[in-house]
Design a protein around this motif. Structure first.
Motif: not given
Length: 799
Positions: A566-577
């Motif tokens: 989805l191109g959702d960088t914010k949730e990518q960051a959360n997921a990696l966190h």
């Protein structure tokens, strides 16, 4: 005076002594009216204590005294031949168990009775079937020698549709006291006066059983005298002043098992093992239920305790199975239910909808559709009749069997459609209130909207936190109900509002369930971003709360892939966190470090300031676990700078500041930089106070160590004692499930995790003492300097 009656003999002695009735009364302390009644035969011969007082006043010789005593005994015995004994105590139970402390209290109270003082009154109260009458009779048996002038029993029939009228009760008591029926006054007040006059002169024990209310009891109570009255009632009888109140609760587990075995008797070989405890628990440890269950088993040779347990395990049939002969648990409850007002009956039935163990008045108000004041009045009525138990000043709970009775009345008296509507109303209110409470801790929300009017005050975060805690079982059950009803958006909304609140209650056992429900619900909604968010939330709960780190990583990486699509960088960051956190807690530090740095870059690029500072905290904790304290301190100081520099929302900022300062204090303590550790811990303490004993305990531990190292022994001991208590209070009890913990450093420093792979009970995971002492695993964030360290520091101070 041979062959004369006791009254004639007494008159002869008085006249020979040259005394008037008034003279003898003054010398003996026995009332003139009582002496007159004895001499004329209008009352029975007195008991030993009164006889002794009269003989002393008359200065009788030993022979005359013995003759008078023997004549009195003979007349008392003859007066009972050929007629029923009015007021005789009922037969006590031979298998009475427990209540030792309560009996001791009542006996001590009885021994305090004194001539000329107020008559002692004790009120024994409790729910139906708890054994009030058996307790009172057992007490009377133990006190027989203390009250030589007699023990008298009267059933006031307080649960009957028409309780025993006061005038009739007075008549029965006076007859039991051998007052000639022709001498008993017609007027109720005069009868009460007669009773008080007689009891003033006698050391008697009255048992007034099953009282309806204060108005029925008050005219029956003596004024002055060395006697005692024991009143039993399902009500508290709070209007009676100056009385000893003894509340009876269900028996303990051990007492229940003893009672069952005693009742079963010859069949005791069938009452062994675990089944006894099961039956006792299914009976709610209520003496009436236990007696019925034991009697059923004893009268059925083919049954075992296991058969009985199996029958009682069916909740819908349990009350029916707890009935034998003319005894029945449901029948006992029904007597109290019949005494309720109609509004209180409706509330009693509908409280069966409450899913949790206890509840507050607002839930009752919602169920009964009344305002809070009326709800509290009706709850008080239920408590007063023993149908509800008060927990503290604003919580209530059912006894298990009474809850079943309430559910039975609900099914019997309200149609299915009405029951479903009542339950929906409760579920909706619980979830709405949970959302309002949770939003206090969500970025961008805070206080409830101005137009919100609820039954619970939510004016401060503390009030919201308190409600979420005390009603946790109830709002969680409501969430389950909403999930079962496919209310997907409602489930997601509730779980989302709990996201930041969960950091305050990180060890609550049900976060995984909450976010599992919300993950499933979000997956059934068209908004993919909601699904990604709640997969991430679930990944956090699985790792942080359940220690299932590999599963958490898999979930987080699933969310990472979806967010990338989805191109959702914010949730990518959360997921990696969340993946980094799970790797770190699972011991894979290398992967954790890489994921933290990637998450940090993504959060910064997405302008996810709330997430950015949390990732920085995790990175600092990773340096701690590697023993690289200087880098860890730099990272935590950077967290404090970033929180001030970035537009971080209040709740994430508070969490970041607290975690960073607590961790800084521990780092400095591990580095033995004691002045700096003392300063850092002092700053951390007020921040940690909002996040429970786990964090606060660590800060007090640091303060104790620092003061000890700096020579302030008294302060050190105070902080270490507090630390030990807080850390023990904060231990998690998660059952006996095993977890695998792996650490793979080549040469870890002293405060990092030691190279090992061990299986540890989940309870021990949260008890640093077990990990530290038994397996040598020492994790700086989760277990370092916990209970064992606090004990060691205290022992060193004492040495």
């Amino acid at each position: 005076m041979a062959g004369s009656s006791f009254g004639q003999r007494l008159r002869g002695f008085r006249q020979s002594a040259g005394l008037t009735i008034e003279d003898l009364s003054e010398a003996s302390g026995v009332s003139g009216r009582a002496i007159s009644d004895m001499e004329r035969g209008h009352s029975r011969a007195p008991q030993e204590r009164t006889l002794a007082a009269l003989a002393d006043a008359l200065k009788l010789s030993d022979g005359d005294r013995a003759g008078l005593v023997e004549l009195a005994r003979s007349e008392r015995s003859e007066s009972r031949v050929g007629r029923p004994r009015v007021g005789e105590l009922p037969r006590g139970v031979s298998d009475f168990v427990g209540r030792a402390r309560r009996l001791e209290l009542l006996c001590r109270h009885a021994l305090a009775a004194s001539v000329g003082g107020p008559t002692l009154v004790a009120v024994v109260h409790g729910q139906p079937g708890v054994g009030k009458t058996a307790f009172a009779v057992r007490a009377a048996e133990q006190l027989r020698e203390v009250f030589p002038d007699g023990q008298f029993y009267l059933d006031l029939r307080g649960t009957d549709p028409v309780p025993t009228p006061v005038g009739e009760a007075l008549m029965r008591l006076l007859r039991a006291l051998d007052v000639n029926p022709r001498r008993i006054a017609n007027d109720e007040q005069e009868r009460a006066s007669q009773l008080r006059a007689i009891l003033r002169e006698r050391r008697c024990l009255l048992v007034l059983d099953n009282a309806a209310d204060e108005g029925q009891v008050r005219p029956l109570l003596p004024g002055l005298g060395a006697g005692m009255v024991v009143v039993t009632s399902r009500r508290l009888l709070g209007g009676l002043e100056g009385v000893l109140r003894i509340g009876l609760a269900p028996l303990t587990s051990g007492e229940s098992a003893d009672l069952l075995r005693a009742i079963v008797g010859e069949a005791s070989d069938r009452a062994a093992g675990q089944e006894v405890g099961t039956v006792a628990q299914l009976c709610g440890h209520l003496p009436l239920a236990l007696r019925i269950a034991g009697t059923r088993l004893a009268s059925r040779p083919g049954w075992t305790m296991g058969h009985l347990a199996e029958r009682l395990s069916d909740a819908d049939r349990r009350l029916a199975n707890l009935s034998v002969g003319d005894l029945g648990v449901a029948a006992a409850f029904a007597l109290s239910y019949a005494q309720l007002s109609n509004p209180a009956k409706a509330m009693f039935r509908r409280l069966a909808h409450v899913p949790g163990v206890d509840f507050g008045a607002p839930i009752a108000a919602v169920l009964a559709q009344v305002d809070l004041f009326d709800a509290e009045d009706q709850l008080d009525e239920l408590v007063d009749l023993g149908l509800l138990q008060s927990e503290g000043f604003d919580r209530y709970r059912f006894h298990d069997l009474i809850r079943l009775f309430a559910a039975d009345r609900l099914r019997g008296e309200e149609p299915a459609e009405a029951r479903a509507g009542t339950e929906r109303r409760m579920v909706d209110w619980l979830l709405e209130t949970a959302i309002i409470a949770g939003r206090w801790f969500e970025p961008g929300f805070g206080a409830p909207p101005d137009d919100w009017q609820g039954l619970v005050s939510m004016a401060t975060p503390e009030e919201a936190h308190s409600w979420l805690q005390v009603e946790a079982d109830n709002w969680l059950a409501a969430l389950r109900s909403a999930a079962a009803a496919d209310q997907h958006q409602r489930v997601v909304d509730v779980a989302e509002t709990m996201h930041w609140y969960a950091d305050r209650m990180i060890h609550w056992a049900h976060w995984s369930e909450v976010y599992c429900l919300s993950r499933v619900a979000a997956g059934r909604l068209p908004d993919r971003r909601q699904e990604i968010t709640h997969i991430n939330h679930y990944a956090w709960a699985v790792s942080t709360c359940e220690r299932r780190h590999e599963e958490s990583v898999a979930l987080a990486m699933e969310a990472y892939r979806f967010a990338g699509e989805l191109g959702d960088t914010k949730e990518q960051a959360n997921a990696l966190h969340y993946a980094a956190r799970a790797w770190r807690m699972g011991g894979n530090i290398e992967k954790a470090m890489g994921a933290y740095y990637r998450a940090l870059n993504l959060a910064d690029a997405a302008g996810n300031h709330d997430g950015y500072v949390q990732i920085c905290v995790g990175l600092g904790q990773t340096f701690v676990e590697l023993g690289r304290f200087d880098e860890a301190l730099n990272e935590f100081r950077g967290v404090l700078r970033e929180v001030d520099a970035r537009p971080v929302a209040p709740a994430p900022a508070q969490v970041a500041r607290m975690t960073a300062r607590v961790a800084m204090a521990r780092c400095l303590a591990d580095a033995k930089s004691w002045p700096e550790a003392l300063d850092a811990a002092t700053r951390a303490l007020p921040l940690a106070a909002d996040y429970g004993p786990r964090f606060t305990g660590r800060v007090h531990l640091t303060l104790g160590q620092a003061h000890s190292a700096l020579g302030a022994t008294d302060k050190a001991r105070d902080h270490l004692t507090r630390a030990l208590k807080l850390l023990e209070d904060g231990r998690e009890e998660r059952g006996s499930e095993k977890i695998r913990f792996t650490s793979g450093y080549a040469a870890p420093p002293p405060c990092a995790m030691t190279l090992c792979e061990v299986e540890i009970p989940v309870r021990a995971w949260h008890r640093g003492i077990a990990l530290h002492a038994r397996v040598g695993v020492h994790c700086a964030l989760h277990r370092a300097r916990t209970i064992s360290l606090a004990k060691a520091e205290l022992a060193a101070l004492d040495a």
